[in-house]
Design a protein around this motif. Structure first.
Motif, PDB file in Angstrom:
ATOM      1  N   LEU A   1      -1.678  -4.319  -8.217  1.00  0.00           N
ATOM      2  CA  LEU A   1      -3.389  -3.657  -6.815  1.00  0.00           C
ATOM      3  C   LEU A   1      -5.048  -4.331  -7.330  1.00  0.00           C
ATOM      4  CD1 LEU A   1      -2.189   0.026  -7.458  1.00  0.00           C
ATOM      5  CD2 LEU A   1      -1.555  -1.673  -5.263  1.00  0.00           C
ATOM      6  N   ILE A   2      -5.292  -4.553  -6.051  1.00  0.00           N
ATOM      7  CA  ILE A   2      -6.971  -5.061  -5.886  1.00  0.00           C
ATOM      8  C   ILE A   2      -6.537  -3.796  -6.010  1.00  0.00           C
ATOM      9  CG2 ILE A   2      -8.517  -6.407  -5.058  1.00  0.00           C
ATOM     10  CD1 ILE A   2      -6.845  -8.514  -4.527  1.00  0.00           C
ATOM     11  N   GLN A   3      -7.869  -3.573  -6.475  1.00  0.00           N
ATOM     12  CA  GLN A   3      -9.637  -2.239  -6.528  1.00  0.00           C
ATOM     13  C   GLN A   3     -10.162  -2.201  -5.225  1.00  0.00           C
ATOM     14  OE1 GLN A   3      -8.316   0.517  -7.557  1.00  0.00           O
ATOM     15  NE2 GLN A   3      -6.636  -0.118  -9.111  1.00  0.00           N
ATOM     16  N   SER A   4     -10.222  -1.642  -4.351  1.00  0.00           N
ATOM     17  CA  SER A   4     -11.036  -1.836  -3.276  1.00  0.00           C
ATOM     18  C   SER A   4     -10.984  -0.807  -2.300  1.00  0.00           C
ATOM     19  CB  SER A   4     -10.598  -3.571  -2.288  1.00  0.00           C
ATOM     20  OG  SER A   4      -9.423  -3.178  -1.080  1.00  0.00           O
ATOM     21  N   THR A   5     -11.978  -0.191  -1.344  1.00  0.00           N
ATOM     22  CA  THR A   5     -12.008   0.895  -0.311  1.00  0.00           C
ATOM     23  C   THR A   5     -12.933  -0.271   0.299  1.00  0.00           C
ATOM     24  OG1 THR A   5     -12.423   2.117  -1.724  1.00  0.00           O
ATOM     25  CG2 THR A   5     -12.689   2.695   0.077  1.00  0.00           C
ATOM     26  N   PRO A   6     -11.715  -0.098   1.998  1.00  0.00           N
ATOM     27  CA  PRO A   6     -10.799   0.077   2.357  1.00  0.00           C
ATOM     28  C   PRO A   6      -9.787  -0.581   1.240  1.00  0.00           C
ATOM     29  CG  PRO A   6     -11.155  -0.659   4.132  1.00  0.00           C
ATOM     30  CD  PRO A   6     -12.337  -0.363   2.952  1.00  0.00           C
ATOM     31  N   SER A   7      -7.983  -0.073   1.015  1.00  0.00           N
ATOM     32  CA  SER A   7      -7.327  -0.806  -0.074  1.00  0.00           C
ATOM     33  C   SER A   7      -6.605  -2.128   0.435  1.00  0.00           C
ATOM     34  CB  SER A   7      -6.013   0.120  -0.566  1.00  0.00           C
ATOM     35  OG  SER A   7      -7.219   1.510  -0.874  1.00  0.00           O
ATOM     36  N   LEU A   8      -6.575  -2.565   0.272  1.00  0.00           N
ATOM     37  CA  LEU A   8      -5.602  -4.278   0.954  1.00  0.00           C
ATOM     38  C   LEU A   8      -3.791  -3.684   0.240  1.00  0.00           C
ATOM     39  CD1 LEU A   8      -6.848  -7.006   1.982  1.00  0.00           C
ATOM     40  CD2 LEU A   8      -6.493  -7.639  -0.676  1.00  0.00           C
ATOM     41  N   THR A   9      -4.211  -3.583  -0.777  1.00  0.00           N
ATOM     42  CA  THR A   9      -3.427  -2.986  -1.624  1.00  0.00           C
ATOM     43  C   THR A   9      -2.591  -2.223  -1.567  1.00  0.00           C
ATOM     44  OG1 THR A   9      -4.232  -3.688  -4.047  1.00  0.00           O
ATOM     45  CG2 THR A   9      -3.278  -5.683  -2.541  1.00  0.00           C
ATOM     46  N   LYS A  10      -1.579  -1.667  -1.560  1.00  0.00           N
ATOM     47  CA  LYS A  10      -0.743  -0.773  -1.824  1.00  0.00           C
ATOM     48  C   LYS A  10       0.571  -0.991  -2.715  1.00  0.00           C
ATOM     49  CE  LYS A  10      -2.998   2.699   1.694  1.00  0.00           C
ATOM     50  NZ  LYS A  10      -2.190   3.494   2.916  1.00  0.00           N
ATOM     51  N   ILE A  11       0.587   0.304  -3.897  1.00  0.00           N
ATOM     52  CA  ILE A  11       2.570   0.076  -4.247  1.00  0.00           C
ATOM     53  C   ILE A  11       3.583   0.560  -3.270  1.00  0.00           C
ATOM     54  CG2 ILE A  11       3.937   1.807  -6.139  1.00  0.00           C
ATOM     55  CD1 ILE A  11       1.818   0.218  -7.287  1.00  0.00           C
ATOM     56  N   ALA A  12       4.421   0.028  -3.172  1.00  0.00           N
ATOM     57  CA  ALA A  12       5.633  -0.310  -2.017  1.00  0.00           C
ATOM     58  C   ALA A  12       6.083   1.462  -2.880  1.00  0.00           C
ATOM     59  CB  ALA A  12       6.792  -1.203  -2.218  1.00  0.00           C
ATOM     60  N   ARG A  13       6.295   2.138  -1.696  1.00  0.00           N
ATOM     61  CA  ARG A  13       7.387   3.637  -1.917  1.00  0.00           C
ATOM     62  C   ARG A  13       8.937   3.382  -1.889  1.00  0.00           C
ATOM     63  NH1 ARG A  13       4.099   5.399   3.810  1.00  0.00           N
ATOM     64  NH2 ARG A  13       4.555   3.338   4.171  1.00  0.00           N
ATOM     65  N   ILE A  14       9.294   2.253  -1.663  1.00  0.00           N
ATOM     66  CA  ILE A  14      10.449   2.110  -1.319  1.00  0.00           C
ATOM     67  C   ILE A  14      10.644   0.581  -1.152  1.00  0.00           C
ATOM     68  CG2 ILE A  14      11.579   4.269   0.168  1.00  0.00           C
ATOM     69  CD1 ILE A  14      11.198   2.058   2.645  1.00  0.00           C
ATOM     70  N   PRO A  15      12.181   0.260  -1.979  1.00  0.00           N
ATOM     71  CA  PRO A  15      12.253  -1.082  -1.912  1.00  0.00           C
ATOM     72  C   PRO A  15      12.778  -1.984  -0.884  1.00  0.00           C
ATOM     73  CG  PRO A  15      13.609   0.152  -3.154  1.00  0.00           C
ATOM     74  CD  PRO A  15      13.124   0.945  -2.085  1.00  0.00           C
ATOM     75  N   ALA A  16      12.553  -1.581   0.022  1.00  0.00           N
ATOM     76  CA  ALA A  16      12.525  -2.338   1.574  1.00  0.00           C
ATOM     77  C   ALA A  16      10.997  -2.811   1.648  1.00  0.00           C
ATOM     78  CB  ALA A  16      13.699  -1.787   2.914  1.00  0.00           C
ATOM     79  N   GLU A  17      10.108  -2.435   1.008  1.00  0.00           N
ATOM     80  CA  GLU A  17       8.257  -1.883   1.601  1.00  0.00           C
ATOM     81  C   GLU A  17       8.056  -3.450   0.112  1.00  0.00           C
ATOM     82  OE1 GLU A  17       6.091   1.669   3.565  1.00  0.00           O
ATOM     83  OE2 GLU A  17       6.294   1.828   0.634  1.00  0.00           O
TER      84      GLU A  17
END
Length: 368
Positions: free
Chosen positions: A230-246
């Protein structure tokens, strides 16, 4: 090998011909529509369902979820209905699936006197205020997630998420692409502009959605697998995938809504070309709010926006090469040549008809 998906938010007029937003619409009003739409059992591997159970289908009620102090979901204040496609191996398949889902939604909604309209920003309400005010638990949710703190914008703006993935790219490469899309966002968003109304009248520009939203909310997001990526930024550039397909999915979030889905095909082809391109140097972690605001007001009438949009479109065309998807860019070339967006047509219609509702009733006319 690319994969594509589309998330498209639909707004409605109700039986009285009013704009069906949170001020006059309850969760149950839209839920009666959702209940009559089919469920596809295998979608759960591709589409995130979430904890609340609202997102079980390809259609779900988009809105602001309310929780009790004991963390139980007690309501969802509706904004509209979102359609999302499954993961498709080509752009045409994604567009076909979206079209089929939209037509089914329109048929079922008609039974309850709701008709879909093209809106990218609430033409009457400028802000959403939760009523009753947020409780302690709800405030803690917002404080934990910077992006959730812009719910007041999210509830009055409508737009698509255009999703693509290119398996095999490293997460570093994916993040670099998201930075590129963030940088070039103000130059490509005018292709989609469709929000010229504000507070019940014409706004002084082409996309009030872009003017108010971008900078506070993300232009592009990439879903990564591990927290250390993850890169810390506001707004977010990165997010953790919630399901493998993401994992590895890139979402472009800055376009206005389109009521001609062939425009989504053109925009997905443009994004695909930008993924493949190696010539464009611009990169940004957060969107340039000032540049987006210039774009929102002037669109391609601004010489810098026009010039860089032309450069970006040409770069995408070169990168696609002999890929058949290069032909999908044709509508974008027409828009650039004429410097006329969907918002321009809506403004013209309003000046003839004198009514926002009459303009909105003309939307989605090309989809049957």
């Amino acid at each position: 090998m690319f994969y594509f998906g589309i998330e498209h938010e639909v707004a409605f007029l109700n039986s009285e011909g009013e704009f069906a937003d949170f001020s006059c619409t309850k969760f149950t009003d839209f839920n009666q529509i959702i209940e009559q739409l089919p469920i596809y059992p295998h979608d759960s591997t591709q589409l995130c369902i979430g904890d609340a159970g609202i997102r079980k289908k390809r259609w779900y009620i988009e809105g602001f979820e309310r929780f009790a102090e004991d963390q139980k979901l007690i309501d969802c204040i509706p904004k509209g209905i979102e359609i999302r496609t499954t993961i498709n191996p080509d752009i045409k398949s994604a567009i076909n699936e979206l079209s089929e889902s939209f037509c089914l939604l329109r048929q079922v909604a008609a039974k309850f006197d709701f008709s879909p309209i093209l809106v990218s920003f609430n033409p009457y309400k400028t802000v959403f205020q939760p009523d009753p005010p947020l409780n302690k638990y709800e405030r803690s949710i917002l404080q934990a997630n910077p992006d959730e703190q812009t719910a007041h914008i999210f509830m009055v703006s409508y737009g698509p998420d255009l999703n693509l993935s290119f398996p095999g790219l490293s997460y570093e490469s994916l993040i670099d692409i998201a930075k590129k899309l963030t940088y070039y966002s103000p130059y490509i968003v005018p292709f989609s502009f469709s929000s010229p109304f504000y507070q019940g009248d014409l706004w002084q520009g082409l996309s009030v959605r872009t003017f108010i939203r971008t900078g506070k909310r993300a232009a592009a997001i990439v879903f990564v697998e591990k927290p250390e990526q993850l890169i810390q930024s506001t707004p977010s550039l990165t997010k953790i995938a919630r399901i493998p397909a993401e994992v590895g999915r890139i979402e472009f979030k800055s376009f206005d809504s389109c009521d001609d889905f062939s425009m989504y095909a053109a925009l997905l082809a443009l994004l695909k070309g930008l993924v493949l391109d190696t010539s464009l140097p611009g990169r940004a972690i957060i969107p340039d709010a000032e540049r987006h605001q210039i774009s929102a007001k002037e669109g391609f009438n601004n010489q810098e926006i026009f010039a860089i949009a032309s450069q970006v479109l040409q770069a995408a065309e070169v990168a696609l090469g002999e890929d058949p998807d290069v032909n999908l860019l044709a509508p974008l070339k027409d828009i650039l040549n004429n410097r006329e967006t969907r918002a321009c047509m809506m403004i013209s219609d309003f000046k003839k008809l004198g009514s926002i509702e009459q303009v909105l009733k003309n939307s989605y006319s090309g989809l049957v």
